[in-house]
Design an enzyme around this catalytic site. Structure first.
Site: not given
Length: 173
Positions: A17, A95, A97, A99
């Site tokens: 990412e 990641d 998270d 997103d």
């Protein structure tokens, strides 16, 4: 960043990412057999778009080209050839998270819909990075949840230092 080997029985492709994670992956890889392909932002949703729209997308085009097997539009599609794959392992690194989870889901959906034999044959992997590293003395604990972080802090004696990872680009140690 390609790898030097062309042996699809040992090569690995890290799909990461963004450029920050690509830098960390590039620095930590073995360029003999590990390649890195950064994805910029969220890719197009393979569940909601038709094949023509997908193939016009730059990120999808990069994925298809990098992997080398083609697109499977039906179970009897002869243009898809698992033996043409350039990598033994396709490793998704996003990641830890919301997103990152969304990007991983979009990538997995694409692979499931249009490169399913790769998934079925066990060539697609998903990395689950930790959210925290808890250092207590010389001991390090990696934690994937708030509960694990609390447990790690309670398990040690001495001064503790907690690192909250915001993204893969920070994990260059």
């Amino acid at each position: 960043k390609p790898c030097r080997s062309r042996d699809n029985n040992i090569t690995e492709l890290f799909i990461v990412e963004g450029d920050s994670a690509a830098g960390s992956a590039k620095d930590g890889r073995d360029s003999g057999y590990q390649a890195v392909l950064p994805i910029r932002g969220k890719i197009i949703n393979a569940e909601k778009k038709d094949l023509l729209a997908l193939l016009k997308n730059k990120e999808i085009e990069s994925l298809v080209t990098a992997i080398g097997v083609g697109i499977q539009t039906s179970g009897s599609d002869t243009s898809f050839n698992l033996d043409d794959r350039k990598y033994s392992k396709i490793i998704l690194m996003t990641d830890a998270d919301v997103d990152g989870s969304h990007i991983a889901t979009l990538l997995l959906t694409f692979f499931y819909r249009y490169m399913r034999p790769l998934v079925d044959a066990g060539h697609v992997y998903l990395v689950q990075p930790p959210l925290y590293r808890v250092d207590i003395g010389a001991k390090q604990h990696y934690c994937w949840s708030e509960a694990e972080r609390i447990k790690a802090l309670a398990s040690g004696s001495g001064k503790a230092h907690v690192t909250r990872f915001k993204g893969l680009g920070e994990m260059d140690e």
